[in-house]
Write a protein that holds these residues in place. Sequence first.
Motif, PDB file in Angstrom:
ATOM      1  N   PRO A 172       0.822  -1.193   0.000  1.00  0.00           N
ATOM      2  CA  PRO A 172       0.000   0.000   0.000  1.00  0.00           C
ATOM      3  C   PRO A 172       0.865   1.255   0.000  1.00  0.00           C
ATOM      4  O   PRO A 172       1.943   1.275   0.579  1.00  0.00           O
ATOM      5  N   LYS A 173       0.374   2.301  -0.636  1.00  0.00           N
ATOM      6  CA  LYS A 173       1.090   3.556  -0.671  1.00  0.00           C
ATOM      7  C   LYS A 173       1.059   4.211   0.694  1.00  0.00           C
ATOM      8  O   LYS A 173       0.037   4.215   1.379  1.00  0.00           O
ATOM      9  N   THR A 174       2.197   4.780   1.123  1.00  0.00           N
ATOM     10  CA  THR A 174       2.274   5.435   2.422  1.00  0.00           C
ATOM     11  C   THR A 174       1.406   6.685   2.404  1.00  0.00           C
ATOM     12  O   THR A 174       1.578   7.561   1.544  1.00  0.00           O
ATOM     13  N   PRO A 175       0.434   6.811   3.329  1.00  0.00           N
ATOM     14  CA  PRO A 175      -0.471   7.952   3.326  1.00  0.00           C
ATOM     15  C   PRO A 175       0.274   9.255   3.592  1.00  0.00           C
ATOM     16  O   PRO A 175       1.251   9.291   4.350  1.00  0.00           O
ATOM     17  N   THR A 176      -0.197  10.328   2.966  1.00  0.00           N
ATOM     18  CA  THR A 176       0.350  11.649   3.224  1.00  0.00           C
ATOM     19  C   THR A 176      -0.496  12.326   4.289  1.00  0.00           C
ATOM     20  O   THR A 176      -1.698  12.079   4.388  1.00  0.00           O
ATOM     21  N   LEU A 177       0.131  13.170   5.087  1.00  0.00           N
ATOM     22  CA  LEU A 177      -0.582  13.828   6.170  1.00  0.00           C
ATOM     23  C   LEU A 177      -1.513  14.898   5.623  1.00  0.00           C
ATOM     24  O   LEU A 177      -1.163  15.624   4.680  1.00  0.00           O
ATOM     25  N   ALA A 178      -2.705  14.995   6.205  1.00  0.00           N
ATOM     26  CA  ALA A 178      -3.680  15.985   5.768  1.00  0.00           C
ATOM     27  C   ALA A 178      -3.090  17.390   5.915  1.00  0.00           C
ATOM     28  O   ALA A 178      -2.500  17.717   6.951  1.00  0.00           O
ATOM     29  N   PRO A 179      -3.234  18.250   4.891  1.00  0.00           N
ATOM     30  CA  PRO A 179      -2.630  19.595   4.929  1.00  0.00           C
ATOM     31  C   PRO A 179      -3.034  20.426   6.141  1.00  0.00           C
ATOM     32  O   PRO A 179      -2.233  21.214   6.646  1.00  0.00           O
TER      33      PRO A 179
ATOM     34  N   ASP B 260      -6.700  -0.536  -1.259  1.00  0.00           N
ATOM     35  CA  ASP B 260      -5.672  -1.160  -0.430  1.00  0.00           C
ATOM     36  C   ASP B 260      -4.272  -0.781  -0.895  1.00  0.00           C
ATOM     37  O   ASP B 260      -3.304  -0.919  -0.154  1.00  0.00           O
ATOM     38  N   ARG B 261      -4.145  -0.315  -2.118  1.00  0.00           N
ATOM     39  CA  ARG B 261      -2.841  -0.037  -2.712  1.00  0.00           C
ATOM     40  C   ARG B 261      -2.621   1.449  -2.974  1.00  0.00           C
ATOM     41  O   ARG B 261      -1.698   1.824  -3.676  1.00  0.00           O
ATOM     42  N   MET B 262      -3.506   2.285  -2.418  1.00  0.00           N
ATOM     43  CA  MET B 262      -3.391   3.729  -2.628  1.00  0.00           C
ATOM     44  C   MET B 262      -3.594   4.457  -1.309  1.00  0.00           C
ATOM     45  O   MET B 262      -4.026   3.876  -0.309  1.00  0.00           O
ATOM     46  N   ASP B 263      -3.269   5.730  -1.308  1.00  0.00           N
ATOM     47  CA  ASP B 263      -3.581   6.595  -0.181  1.00  0.00           C
ATOM     48  C   ASP B 263      -5.096   6.761  -0.139  1.00  0.00           C
ATOM     49  O   ASP B 263      -5.693   7.348  -1.054  1.00  0.00           O
ATOM     50  N   LEU B 264      -5.731   6.237   0.898  1.00  0.00           N
ATOM     51  CA  LEU B 264      -7.190   6.231   0.962  1.00  0.00           C
ATOM     52  C   LEU B 264      -7.776   7.639   0.941  1.00  0.00           C
ATOM     53  O   LEU B 264      -8.856   7.855   0.375  1.00  0.00           O
ATOM     54  N   ARG B 265      -7.103   8.592   1.564  1.00  0.00           N
ATOM     55  CA  ARG B 265      -7.615   9.958   1.562  1.00  0.00           C
ATOM     56  C   ARG B 265      -7.652  10.516   0.138  1.00  0.00           C
ATOM     57  O   ARG B 265      -8.665  11.076  -0.295  1.00  0.00           O
ATOM     58  N   LEU B 266      -6.568  10.359  -0.593  1.00  0.00           N
ATOM     59  CA  LEU B 266      -6.505  10.869  -1.960  1.00  0.00           C
ATOM     60  C   LEU B 266      -7.444  10.100  -2.884  1.00  0.00           C
ATOM     61  O   LEU B 266      -8.064  10.673  -3.788  1.00  0.00           O
ATOM     62  N   PHE B 267      -7.573   8.788  -2.660  1.00  0.00           N
ATOM     63  CA  PHE B 267      -8.469   7.972  -3.479  1.00  0.00           C
ATOM     64  C   PHE B 267      -9.921   8.385  -3.259  1.00  0.00           C
ATOM     65  O   PHE B 267     -10.713   8.497  -4.195  1.00  0.00           O
TER      66      PHE B 267
ATOM     67  N   VAL C  39     -20.715  17.942  -3.351  1.00  0.00           N
ATOM     68  CA  VAL C  39     -19.747  16.846  -3.228  1.00  0.00           C
ATOM     69  C   VAL C  39     -18.319  17.382  -3.344  1.00  0.00           C
ATOM     70  O   VAL C  39     -17.424  16.977  -2.596  1.00  0.00           O
ATOM     71  N   ILE C  40     -18.101  18.295  -4.262  1.00  0.00           N
ATOM     72  CA  ILE C  40     -16.766  18.852  -4.455  1.00  0.00           C
ATOM     73  C   ILE C  40     -16.306  19.636  -3.229  1.00  0.00           C
ATOM     74  O   ILE C  40     -15.157  19.512  -2.789  1.00  0.00           O
ATOM     75  N   VAL C  41     -17.202  20.440  -2.655  1.00  0.00           N
ATOM     76  CA  VAL C  41     -16.858  21.217  -1.459  1.00  0.00           C
ATOM     77  C   VAL C  41     -16.507  20.296  -0.289  1.00  0.00           C
ATOM     78  O   VAL C  41     -15.495  20.506   0.407  1.00  0.00           O
ATOM     79  N   VAL C  42     -17.326  19.271  -0.080  1.00  0.00           N
ATOM     80  CA  VAL C  42     -17.032  18.318   0.993  1.00  0.00           C
ATOM     81  C   VAL C  42     -15.733  17.573   0.693  1.00  0.00           C
ATOM     82  O   VAL C  42     -14.948  17.273   1.600  1.00  0.00           O
ATOM     83  N   GLY C  43     -15.479  17.287  -0.581  1.00  0.00           N
ATOM     84  CA  GLY C  43     -14.233  16.629  -0.972  1.00  0.00           C
ATOM     85  C   GLY C  43     -13.014  17.460  -0.610  1.00  0.00           C
ATOM     86  O   GLY C  43     -11.967  16.924  -0.212  1.00  0.00           O
ATOM     87  N   ILE C  44     -13.124  18.785  -0.732  1.00  0.00           N
ATOM     88  CA  ILE C  44     -12.024  19.669  -0.338  1.00  0.00           C
ATOM     89  C   ILE C  44     -11.780  19.567   1.173  1.00  0.00           C
ATOM     90  O   ILE C  44     -10.626  19.525   1.633  1.00  0.00           O
ATOM     91  N   LEU C  45     -12.859  19.513   1.956  1.00  0.00           N
ATOM     92  CA  LEU C  45     -12.722  19.357   3.410  1.00  0.00           C
ATOM     93  C   LEU C  45     -12.075  18.015   3.753  1.00  0.00           C
ATOM     94  O   LEU C  45     -11.250  17.928   4.665  1.00  0.00           O
ATOM     95  N   VAL C  46     -12.442  16.960   3.027  1.00  0.00           N
ATOM     96  CA  VAL C  46     -11.839  15.645   3.238  1.00  0.00           C
ATOM     97  C   VAL C  46     -10.342  15.712   2.948  1.00  0.00           C
ATOM     98  O   VAL C  46      -9.520  15.196   3.715  1.00  0.00           O
ATOM     99  N   PHE C  47      -9.983  16.347   1.856  1.00  0.00           N
ATOM    100  CA  PHE C  47      -8.571  16.476   1.492  1.00  0.00           C
ATOM    101  C   PHE C  47      -7.789  17.233   2.566  1.00  0.00           C
ATOM    102  O   PHE C  47      -6.655  16.873   2.890  1.00  0.00           O
TER     103      PHE C  47
END
Length: 496
Positions: free
Chosen positions: A3-10, A108-115, A216-224
């Motif tokens: 799995p890709k190592t997750p990046t920390l939320a900005p 399972d093979r990607m950063d779940l937050r970015l996915f 959805v896009i606005v909430v997606g920005i908050l998730v990111f």
Amino acid sequence: MQPKTPTLAPALTLFPSLKPPHKTLLFHQILVLTITFFAYASFHASRKPPSIVKSVLGPTLETNNSASIDTGWAPFDGPQGTHRLGEVDLAFLSSYSMGMYFAGHLGDRMDLRLFLVFGMMGSGVFTMVFGFGYWLDLHLLGFFVGVQIVCGLFQSIGWPCVVAIVGNWFGKSKRGLIMGVWNSHTSVGNIIGSVVASGVLEFGWGWSFLVPGLLVIVVGILVFMFLVVSPEDLGLECPGMEVEMNVEVNGDSERVVSEEAGLLGNESLDTSSSAIGFLEAWRLPGVAPFAFCLFFSKLVAYTFLYWLPFYIRHTAVAGVYLSHKSAGILSTIFDIGGVFGGILAGYISDLIDARAVTSISFLLLSIPALVFYRVYGGLSMFANIGLMFLSGLLVNGPYSLITTAVAADLGTQSFVRGNSRALATVTAIIDGTGSVGAALGPLLAGYISSRGWNSVFFMLILAIFFAILFLIRVARTEIKGKLNEGKWFWNSISSH
């Protein structure tokens, strides 16, 4: 492939006070629950516009005075209009169900937050693209079908991601009540989508897609910005506790203590050499019965999701036909009932410790509820609201229970102990199979509704009957286990 190592939320970099030791594990657990709740609610909000605009796009509505109220929108306004609307639903739901089987594997093979953000952005964009058909004056069935196919693929990313992330933070908190409360995001999203899409419908049906897509896009920005995939990313200890479950072995009930890594598990904690196979997972006790039960349960739930506003618009309540906006808002009562149904089903299943018995009880009661709603729902607004609420409660209860607590139970039973990735496959099988039923229901409703709504309700009741049949054997085993436990209890007392 690791799995890709997750990046920390900005946001945690911009605001160090959000990191430990300034904020505790409990704070971040609540934050994750809140973010994933609204993330998946926004997914469902963007699925509601097709059902809200059906009454505008579809065939004209004739009143008792034979006066045409609606003009429709080609290619959905002719005699075959309901068929075409059902085919658009099928395009979305079939691609969604197929994508579900692959999304978890990719996650399972990607950063779940970015996915997850990728899925939300794509869903938002293509929801809006569907609405652009209004301003571009498009009347090509292929355009609407194609957009829904791509949108369904993006939407399929949502569920595996949010379940996996919640599993990382609440790996052992798989009780029915907790999952029932969290899973109310489905109904809450439907309610938000219905209210928003109905509220802007008077400005043109394109707005009913544009606004939920932007949401959805606005909430997606908050998730990111804010979502943290796992406690390890913050240097926090992964929550761990033992889960006690009932497992049926040769007809006898055993109490099993299973130590698992999480709801969907982490590959780094996997003690087995490989994830459980797809066919092997199908053979696990209880997986096939609950999967096929969900197939028919979701068929019923999604038929209401996509056709209830259209049905209300074309069915007089106290002799009056409601407007598009009023019909869309009134349909939210079904989803409000669904919120209570999911929570109640989870609570009862915890109380009696019998998931199949609880599901069958709700399904059995939903049959007379649907009959009463069809027969008496048009008598008055009070009767319509009350019976719709009851129908939503009973129909959505088993659906919510099976997709959460039941999947968790089946994926962590003793037969797969030591394989922390078993639940990923089990969840994909159960919800993927259910999504096939979800795709079939609205399509059938589109074709059958041309023969009359009594035929549609008969189809729904027949589907509920089959859902019950698939769980009878499992329920019988649960009851037998409870009786054996009772005998053991009284024998223990008598021996002393």
